[in-house]
Scaffold this active site. Structure first.
Site, PDB file in Angstrom:
ATOM      1  N   LYS A 121       0.672  -1.348  -0.053  1.00  0.00           N
ATOM      2  CA  LYS A 121      -0.035  -0.155   0.115  1.00  0.00           C
ATOM      3  C   LYS A 121       0.668   1.224   0.141  1.00  0.00           C
ATOM      4  O   LYS A 121       0.418   2.191  -0.540  1.00  0.00           O
ATOM      5  CB  LYS A 121      -0.874   0.128   1.058  1.00  0.00           C
ATOM      6  CG  LYS A 121      -2.244  -1.048   0.932  1.00  0.00           C
ATOM      7  CD  LYS A 121      -3.239  -0.586   1.429  1.00  0.00           C
ATOM      8  CE  LYS A 121      -4.339  -1.617   0.958  1.00  0.00           C
ATOM      9  NZ  LYS A 121      -4.396  -2.821   1.808  1.00  0.00           N
ATOM     10  N   GLU A 143      -9.819   6.879   3.301  1.00  0.00           N
ATOM     11  CA  GLU A 143     -10.710   6.122   4.281  1.00  0.00           C
ATOM     12  C   GLU A 143      -9.747   5.031   4.602  1.00  0.00           C
ATOM     13  O   GLU A 143      -8.729   4.861   3.845  1.00  0.00           O
ATOM     14  CB  GLU A 143     -11.819   5.662   3.576  1.00  0.00           C
ATOM     15  CG  GLU A 143     -11.363   4.416   2.284  1.00  0.00           C
ATOM     16  CD  GLU A 143     -10.562   4.787   1.271  1.00  0.00           C
ATOM     17  OE1 GLU A 143     -10.133   5.882   0.969  1.00  0.00           O
ATOM     18  OE2 GLU A 143      -9.993   3.857   0.843  1.00  0.00           O
ATOM     19  N   SER A 406       1.857  -9.829  -0.535  1.00  0.00           N
ATOM     20  CA  SER A 406       1.417  -8.386  -0.581  1.00  0.00           C
ATOM     21  C   SER A 406       1.634  -7.765   0.712  1.00  0.00           C
ATOM     22  O   SER A 406       1.837  -6.629   0.798  1.00  0.00           O
ATOM     23  CB  SER A 406      -0.232  -8.069  -1.111  1.00  0.00           C
ATOM     24  OG  SER A 406      -0.988  -8.846  -0.123  1.00  0.00           O
TER      25      SER A 406
HETATM   26  C1  LIG Z   1      -5.148  -4.005   1.428  1.00  0.00           C
HETATM   27  C2  LIG Z   1      -4.403  -5.100   1.222  1.00  0.00           C
HETATM   28  C3  LIG Z   1      -4.705  -6.117   0.269  1.00  0.00           C
HETATM   29  C4  LIG Z   1      -6.055  -5.773  -0.820  1.00  0.00           C
HETATM   30  O1  LIG Z   1      -6.167  -4.736  -1.374  1.00  0.00           O
HETATM   31  P1  LIG Z   1      -5.819  -4.690  -3.088  1.00  0.00           P
HETATM   32  O2  LIG Z   1      -6.145  -3.518  -3.471  1.00  0.00           O
HETATM   33  O3  LIG Z   1      -6.494  -5.846  -3.631  1.00  0.00           O
HETATM   34  O4  LIG Z   1      -4.394  -5.076  -3.275  1.00  0.00           O
HETATM   35  C5  LIG Z   1      -4.069  -7.223   0.201  1.00  0.00           C
HETATM   36  N1  LIG Z   1      -3.166  -7.467   0.821  1.00  0.00           N
HETATM   37  C6  LIG Z   1      -2.582  -6.736   1.959  1.00  0.00           C
HETATM   38  C7  LIG Z   1      -1.527  -7.154   2.711  1.00  0.00           C
HETATM   39  C8  LIG Z   1      -3.294  -5.640   2.134  1.00  0.00           C
HETATM   40  O5  LIG Z   1      -3.114  -4.513   3.266  1.00  0.00           O
END
Ligand SMILES: *Cc1c(COP(=O)(O)O)cnc(C)c1O
Length: 417
Positions: A121, A143, A406
């Site tokens: 993010k 948000e 992610s």
């Molecule tokens: C917010 C988040 C997601 C999901 O958001 P995307 O916009 O689909 O990437 C996935 N993994 C983590 C660790 C997150 O914080």
């Protein structure tokens, strides 16, 4: 003994020592595919900007500014430099040997969990706030659901010296008290939203309302959703993931992967990885949705269970009731718990370029535990959905695979999974 050492020493001396250069840094390439920049808010029949007139004027200004500034080398250079020094990019592409043996395919993990603040993010937060700063904006608003995007935003705002307001459902604030405290420590003002279910969807509505009343502020969306130009901007700033991964796999394996896998909430980490491989027809693309219990009305698997409607400014798939009204999603992963989805993923699904599977809460928990034990890496419960999909699809397939990790899972440990 002395004799022996002398011989070895002579050998070394005589073996004209070469000056070895170590290539330790992967060049970072943020320039996204040209094709992506050509998208003008439409992805096939999906996308667009369905907003009131006041907002339309603001979004047009934003879109023009984004197109102009991303053409300049100065902006790209500054962005990349911050990603290197502050975020710690490039993130490594790590060969997970134990997981590979367990699955029976060669699995690389793209380590977005190693970024500052612990997920992908921050790539988008830094990019958009840098852009906002160049626009002369005085205040950032955002948000947040579980608080991950809020923390990334508050961090980037502290770093770039801009004040920020974070809108958060009152229920979420109670559930995520630690992240609320973190945001406040970073200097953010956290505002409780007490309408509706007092969760993410209500936080978005309140933030949008504030944005309409305060056009001098900048609304920082955290995923690849909402009206144009947000999906395009978020895709651009996250494309760093795929651009790095493509170079890294070519460096390490000398060829492209057979398959790439990412979890899909709004779709930003997934599009970040996918975008660099869209033209490589031989690379198969898989998305893992938050399946919840994998039945209608108990899921966040929007592309599997939803239908196209206009929702929060864009035309894309959404989870709905029988009268086509958006309904609340359900997933164990807060980051995947959203009834809408990026219009670009809707397009990739309908054109069969990518395939999206619903992964259940329990499958994700299994993968969360498995990766922790096998590799010493605790993934976010969101990312665990992508690992779970690899367990299902790649078993004894002997494929070369990249999974986008992610985020890190520290935030999920307390829940005793
Ligand atoms: C917010 C988040 C997601 C999901 O958001 P995307 O916009 O689909 O990437 C996935 N993994 C983590 C660790 C997150 O914080």
């Amino acid at each position: 003994m002395t004799f022996f050492i002398t011989i070895i020493y002579k050998q070394i001396k005589n073996d004209k020592m070469k000056n070895v250069t170590f290539n330790t840094e992967t060049a970072i390439e943020v320039a996204p595919l040209q094709k992506m920049l050509n998208y003008n808010g439409n992805y096939g029949k999906f996308g667009g900007a369905f907003v009131p007139d006041v907002l339309a004027a603001q979004l047009q200004k934003l879109s023009d500014f984004f197109d102009e500034i991303t053409k300049t080398e100065a902006f790209k250079t500054e962005y990349v430099q911050i990603l290197k020094d502050f975020v710690g990019r490039p993130s490594s592409l790590y060969l997970a040997k134990n997981l590979s043996n367990y699955i029976g395919s060669k699995i690389y993990l793209k380590r977005e969990d190693l970024n500052h603040t612990g997920s992908h993010k921050i790539n988008n937060a830094i990019g958009q706030i840098l852009l906002a700063k160049k626009m002369g904006v005085k205040e950032i608003i955002a948000e947040t659901g579980a608080g991950q995007h809020g923390v990334a935003t508050a961090t980037a705002c502290a770093f770039l010296g801009l004040p920020c307001k974070i809108f958060m459902g009152a229920v979420d604030m109670e559930r995520q008290a630690l992240n609320v405290r973190r945001m406040q420590l970073l200097g953010a003002e956290v505002i409780a939203c007490t309408s509706g279910n007092q969760t993410l969807k209500d936080a978005v509505d309140t933030a949008l309302g504030y944005y309409i009343e305060n056009p001098e502020s900048y609304y920082l969306l955290g995923s690849q959703v909402g009206p144009h130009p947000y999906p395009k901007m978020v895709g651009y700033f996250q494309s760093i993931i795929g651009n790095e991964a493509r170079q890294q796999i070519l460096q390490k394996e000398g060829k492209l992967p057979d398959s790439i896998i990412a979890c899909v909430g709004g779709g930003s980490n997934a599009i970040g990885l996918f975008c660099a491989f869209l033209d490589d027809k031989e690379v198969k693309i898989y998305g893992a949705e938050g399946g919840g219990k994998d039945i209608k009305n108990n899921t966040a698997a929007t592309l599997n269970y939803g239908k196209p409607i206009i929702f929060q400014g864009t035309y894309s798939y959404c989870l709905t009731d029988d009268d086509n009204n958006p309904i609340a999603s359900k997933s164990i992963a807060a980051g995947l718990d959203y009834p809408g989805i990026s219009p670009q993923h809707a397009y990739l699904k309908d054109t069969n370029r990518a395939t999206y599977f619903s992964v259940t809460d329990n499958q994700a928990i299994e993968a969360y535990q498995l990766l922790s034990r096998l590799e010493g890496i605790t993934p976010a419960i969101e990312s665990s959905h992508a690992v779970a999909l690899a367990l299902k699809l790649m078993k004894n397939k002997n494929q070369l695979v990249i999974i986008n990790l992610s985020g890190r899972g520290d935030k999920d440990v307390e829940r005793n999974m």
